[in-house]
Design a protein around this motif. Structure first.
Motif, short mmCIF file in Angstrom:
data_model
loop_
_atom_site.label_atom_id
_atom_site.label_comp_id
_atom_site.label_asym_id
_atom_site.label_seq_id
_atom_site.Cartn_x
_atom_site.Cartn_y
_atom_site.Cartn_z
N SER A 22 0.85 -1.20 0.00
CA SER A 22 0.00 0.00 0.00
C SER A 22 0.88 1.24 0.00
O SER A 22 2.10 1.16 0.13
N PHE A 23 0.25 2.40 -0.09
CA PHE A 23 1.05 3.62 -0.07
C PHE A 23 1.70 3.84 1.29
O PHE A 23 2.73 4.50 1.38
N HIS A 24 1.15 3.24 2.34
CA HIS A 24 1.80 3.33 3.65
C HIS A 24 3.17 2.65 3.61
O HIS A 24 4.18 3.20 4.05
N THR A 25 3.20 1.42 3.11
CA THR A 25 4.45 0.66 3.05
C THR A 25 5.42 1.29 2.06
O THR A 25 6.62 1.37 2.32
N LEU A 26 4.91 1.74 0.92
CA LEU A 26 5.77 2.40 -0.05
C LEU A 26 6.37 3.68 0.54
O LEU A 26 7.53 4.01 0.28
N GLN A 36 14.36 9.61 1.54
CA GLN A 36 13.61 10.75 1.01
C GLN A 36 12.38 11.03 1.86
O GLN A 36 12.00 10.22 2.70
N ASP A 37 11.74 12.14 1.60
CA ASP A 37 10.50 12.52 2.27
C ASP A 37 9.33 12.27 1.33
O ASP A 37 9.25 12.89 0.27
N PRO A 38 8.42 11.35 1.66
CA PRO A 38 7.29 11.05 0.76
C PRO A 38 6.37 12.23 0.51
O PRO A 38 5.62 12.24 -0.44
N TRP A 59 2.68 12.65 -3.57
CA TRP A 59 1.85 13.34 -2.60
C TRP A 59 1.58 14.75 -3.11
O TRP A 59 2.48 15.43 -3.60
N GLU A 60 0.34 15.19 -3.00
CA GLU A 60 -0.04 16.55 -3.36
C GLU A 60 -0.81 17.15 -2.20
O GLU A 60 -1.32 16.43 -1.34
N PRO A 61 -0.91 18.47 -2.16
CA PRO A 61 -1.70 19.10 -1.09
C PRO A 61 -3.08 18.47 -1.00
O PRO A 61 -3.71 18.20 -2.00
N ASN A 109 -1.41 10.67 7.94
CA ASN A 109 -0.29 9.87 8.43
C ASN A 109 1.03 10.22 7.76
O ASN A 109 2.08 10.19 8.40
N LEU A 110 1.00 10.53 6.47
CA LEU A 110 2.24 10.86 5.80
C LEU A 110 2.84 12.16 6.34
O LEU A 110 4.05 12.27 6.47
#
Length: 115
Positions: A22-26, A36-38, A59-61, A109-110
């Motif tokens: 998922s995007f959490h694990t990625l 890096q900073d996701p 990631w976008e606003p 969470n990100l």
């Protein structure tokens, strides 16, 4: 919303990636393995071992959608396949639903990873 262009920074994770992640694990791979900073706005690219699938994380606003995605009110639950308009796709991806009681919460969470 899908605003990828040639002025962005694209970073390829040069290891085979399980596409079930998922995007959490990625995001964890981006932070831990790539350093890096996701939430930086960069586009992170993941490819599976067979090199026949790809995932992009950007990631976008506004964050990323939490839970389930909504669907346009025009789509009937009994339909197997439904034709939707571009504006409806944009609303799905952005987490905007026309029905007031179906608004989606945004995942923060990100952003917490940055703290």
């Amino acid at each position: 919303m899908f605003s990828l262009n040639d002025s962005m920074r694209y970073l390829l994770y040069n290891r085979p990636t399980d596409m079930r992640k998922s995007f959490h694990t990625l995001s964890g791979i981006i932070t831990d393995a790539m350093g890096q900073d996701p939430c930086s706005g960069n586009v992170y690219i993941f490819i599976n071992r067979a090199r026949d699938r790809i995932k992009l994380l950007h990631w976008e606003p506004g964050g990323m959608e939490a839970g389930t995605l909504g669907k346009p009110d025009s789509v009937n639950d009994n339909e197997v396949c439904a034709n939707i308009e571009w504006r409806e796709l944009v609303m799905i991806v952005e987490g905007i639903m026309e029905a007031r009681d179906s608004r989606r919460t945004r995942l923060e969470n990100l952003q917490k990873l940055r703290k």
